[in-house]
Structures are given as C-alpha cells and as structure tokens.
Motif scaffolding. Sequence first.
Motif, PDB file in Angstrom:
ATOM      1  N   LEU A 125       0.821  -1.215   0.000  1.00  0.00           N
ATOM      2  CA  LEU A 125       0.000   0.000   0.000  1.00  0.00           C
ATOM      3  C   LEU A 125       0.852   1.262   0.000  1.00  0.00           C
ATOM      4  N   ASP A 126       1.903   1.274   0.804  1.00  0.00           N
ATOM      5  CA  ASP A 126       2.774   2.456   0.862  1.00  0.00           C
ATOM      6  C   ASP A 126       3.472   2.691  -0.478  1.00  0.00           C
ATOM      7  N   LEU A 127       4.000   1.621  -1.077  1.00  0.00           N
ATOM      8  CA  LEU A 127       4.678   1.771  -2.364  1.00  0.00           C
ATOM      9  C   LEU A 127       3.709   2.244  -3.439  1.00  0.00           C
ATOM     10  N   ALA A 128       2.506   1.681  -3.463  1.00  0.00           N
ATOM     11  CA  ALA A 128       1.508   2.078  -4.460  1.00  0.00           C
ATOM     12  C   ALA A 128       1.179   3.564  -4.332  1.00  0.00           C
ATOM     13  N   GLN A 129       1.022   4.025  -3.108  1.00  0.00           N
ATOM     14  CA  GLN A 129       0.694   5.437  -2.862  1.00  0.00           C
ATOM     15  C   GLN A 129       1.873   6.339  -3.211  1.00  0.00           C
ATOM     16  N   GLU A 130       3.039   6.030  -2.675  1.00  0.00           N
ATOM     17  CA  GLU A 130       4.219   6.881  -2.876  1.00  0.00           C
ATOM     18  C   GLU A 130       4.663   6.902  -4.338  1.00  0.00           C
ATOM     19  N   GLY A 131       4.515   5.779  -5.038  1.00  0.00           N
ATOM     20  CA  GLY A 131       4.937   5.693  -6.432  1.00  0.00           C
ATOM     21  C   GLY A 131       3.889   6.164  -7.414  1.00  0.00           C
ATOM     22  N   GLY A 132       2.700   6.500  -6.920  1.00  0.00           N
ATOM     23  CA  GLY A 132       1.637   6.977  -7.793  1.00  0.00           C
ATOM     24  C   GLY A 132       1.140   5.940  -8.788  1.00  0.00           C
ATOM     25  N   TYR A 133       1.148   4.670  -8.384  1.00  0.00           N
ATOM     26  CA  TYR A 133       0.693   3.614  -9.286  1.00  0.00           C
ATOM     27  C   TYR A 133      -0.801   3.742  -9.559  1.00  0.00           C
ATOM     28  N   GLY A 134      -1.190   3.457 -10.801  1.00  0.00           N
ATOM     29  CA  GLY A 134      -2.590   3.546 -11.188  1.00  0.00           C
ATOM     30  C   GLY A 134      -3.356   2.264 -10.944  1.00  0.00           C
ATOM     31  N   CYS A 135      -2.639   1.148 -10.830  1.00  0.00           N
ATOM     32  CA  CYS A 135      -3.298  -0.145 -10.663  1.00  0.00           C
ATOM     33  C   CYS A 135      -2.348  -1.111  -9.969  1.00  0.00           C
ATOM     34  N   ILE A 136      -2.935  -2.002  -9.201  1.00  0.00           N
ATOM     35  CA  ILE A 136      -2.206  -3.116  -8.595  1.00  0.00           C
ATOM     36  C   ILE A 136      -2.819  -4.389  -9.167  1.00  0.00           C
ATOM     37  N   VAL A 137      -1.974  -5.257  -9.722  1.00  0.00           N
ATOM     38  CA  VAL A 137      -2.423  -6.553 -10.234  1.00  0.00           C
ATOM     39  C   VAL A 137      -1.752  -7.595  -9.376  1.00  0.00           C
ATOM     40  N   MET A 138      -2.557  -8.370  -8.647  1.00  0.00           N
ATOM     41  CA  MET A 138      -1.949  -9.326  -7.723  1.00  0.00           C
ATOM     42  C   MET A 138      -2.664 -10.660  -7.706  1.00  0.00           C
ATOM     43  N   PRO A 139      -1.869 -11.733  -7.658  1.00  0.00           N
ATOM     44  CA  PRO A 139      -2.475 -13.042  -7.452  1.00  0.00           C
ATOM     45  C   PRO A 139      -2.903 -13.161  -5.997  1.00  0.00           C
ATOM     46  N   SER A 140      -3.863 -14.022  -5.745  1.00  0.00           N
ATOM     47  CA  SER A 140      -4.317 -14.242  -4.375  1.00  0.00           C
ATOM     48  C   SER A 140      -4.201 -15.720  -4.055  1.00  0.00           C
ATOM     49  N   SER A 141      -3.731 -16.001  -2.855  1.00  0.00           N
ATOM     50  CA  SER A 141      -3.580 -17.386  -2.430  1.00  0.00           C
ATOM     51  C   SER A 141      -4.944 -18.015  -2.166  1.00  0.00           C
ATOM     52  N   ALA A 199      -4.115  -9.829  -0.053  1.00  0.00           N
ATOM     53  CA  ALA A 199      -4.978  -9.297  -1.117  1.00  0.00           C
ATOM     54  C   ALA A 199      -6.191  -8.596  -0.526  1.00  0.00           C
ATOM     55  N   SER A 200      -6.764  -9.172   0.501  1.00  0.00           N
ATOM     56  CA  SER A 200      -7.932  -8.565   1.145  1.00  0.00           C
ATOM     57  C   SER A 200      -7.601  -7.180   1.699  1.00  0.00           C
ATOM     58  N   GLY A 201      -6.462  -7.056   2.386  1.00  0.00           N
ATOM     59  CA  GLY A 201      -6.055  -5.770   2.931  1.00  0.00           C
ATOM     60  C   GLY A 201      -5.763  -4.750   1.846  1.00  0.00           C
ATOM     61  N   VAL A 202      -5.128  -5.185   0.767  1.00  0.00           N
ATOM     62  CA  VAL A 202      -4.817  -4.273  -0.339  1.00  0.00           C
ATOM     63  C   VAL A 202      -6.107  -3.790  -0.996  1.00  0.00           C
ATOM     64  N   VAL A 203      -7.033  -4.696  -1.246  1.00  0.00           N
ATOM     65  CA  VAL A 203      -8.307  -4.312  -1.867  1.00  0.00           C
ATOM     66  C   VAL A 203      -9.043  -3.293  -1.002  1.00  0.00           C
ATOM     67  N   ARG A 204      -9.072  -3.514   0.291  1.00  0.00           N
ATOM     68  CA  ARG A 204      -9.812  -2.613   1.192  1.00  0.00           C
ATOM     69  C   ARG A 204      -9.196  -1.232   1.314  1.00  0.00           C
ATOM     70  N   HIS A 205      -7.861  -1.130   1.201  1.00  0.00           N
ATOM     71  CA  HIS A 205      -7.216   0.139   1.550  1.00  0.00           C
ATOM     72  C   HIS A 205      -6.455   0.827   0.422  1.00  0.00           C
ATOM     73  N   GLU A 253      -7.143 -18.298  -9.126  1.00  0.00           N
ATOM     74  CA  GLU A 253      -7.186 -19.575  -9.808  1.00  0.00           C
ATOM     75  C   GLU A 253      -8.536 -20.201  -9.488  1.00  0.00           C
ATOM     76  N   ALA A 254      -9.048 -20.969 -10.430  1.00  0.00           N
ATOM     77  CA  ALA A 254     -10.300 -21.656 -10.168  1.00  0.00           C
ATOM     78  C   ALA A 254     -10.095 -22.650  -9.026  1.00  0.00           C
ATOM     79  N   ILE A 255     -11.033 -22.672  -8.111  1.00  0.00           N
ATOM     80  CA  ILE A 255     -10.957 -23.589  -6.976  1.00  0.00           C
ATOM     81  C   ILE A 255     -11.761 -24.825  -7.301  1.00  0.00           C
ATOM     82  N   ALA A 256     -11.084 -25.965  -7.326  1.00  0.00           N
ATOM     83  CA  ALA A 256     -11.788 -27.219  -7.601  1.00  0.00           C
ATOM     84  C   ALA A 256     -12.732 -27.541  -6.478  1.00  0.00           C
ATOM     85  N   GLY A 257     -13.905 -27.926  -6.838  1.00  0.00           N
ATOM     86  CA  GLY A 257     -14.876 -28.152  -5.782  1.00  0.00           C
ATOM     87  C   GLY A 257     -15.477 -29.432  -5.818  1.00  0.00           C
TER      88      GLY A 257
END
Length: 142
Positions: A93-109, A122-128, A138-142
Amino acid sequence: MSYSTILVPVVPDHVDEGRKAIETARQLLDPGGRITVIAVHEDPPYYMPTDAYWAVPAVLERQETLGTELQDALGSPDVEVLVRRGQPTRVILDLAQEGGYGCIVMPSSQPGWRHTFLGSTASGVVRHAHCSVLVLREAIAG
C-alpha cells in the motif's frame, strides 16, 4: 481501461503466479508504461527468538539473493523488480501510494477459513488501496 504504472506484488515461492500477473499487467499497460514487481520479505514476529537465522545480516543477505532470483525469473526490460522488508500489506500500500501507481495486479492465495474469498494480503490491499486493484484467482476445484 489502461494504466501508465502498474504494481505487481508477488510471493517469491509462487513465481508462476507472478508470471501470470505480469502478463495480465502487460495487457492493461499503456504503451511506454512501466510495471514494477514487489516482493516483501516479512520480518520475523517480535516474539521469535533472535538467533543466527533471524539475525539482521542473514535477513539482508536473503533479501539480496531474493532480488537476484526474482530478477532472473521475472525481470525483463519492461519490468522492474524490487524487494522490501516489512509487513506485506503495508509495504504494498505504501509503495503504491508513494509511487503513484494507477493499478495493482496481484495473485491471491487459496483462502483459509478466516479469508473466505481472498487471501489476507490481497484482502487488505483491496480494502485500503488508493488505486484500482485487480486480483487474479485460480479456479478452486470443488
């Protein structure tokens, strides 16, 4: 929609997910834009005993080798690789803000019982995050 700067957080042990996130970021990138990969080397919890493994020189050495490994695995002329120390969500979050990034693309476990839909980072990044966030699942096999 496209972005001039995209941040891609990766987990060093999940390089294949990182590659997929970089490819997705390239699809969203403006011509001449930049992609930055960030890996966060998490400091040991405060309650861990300080021994040779967790000593500061060992942590710094691991941070350096991690940067080299990720550069070899994920780096290219259009991708900058950074390694930072700290709590992953906060560092991202700090790097995204300080670097002025327009988007974060991240995989989630895969979620555990406490994180029904997203991993904790990922949850914390999405919220803040101050910018757009694309979470790759990834698709979760069910």
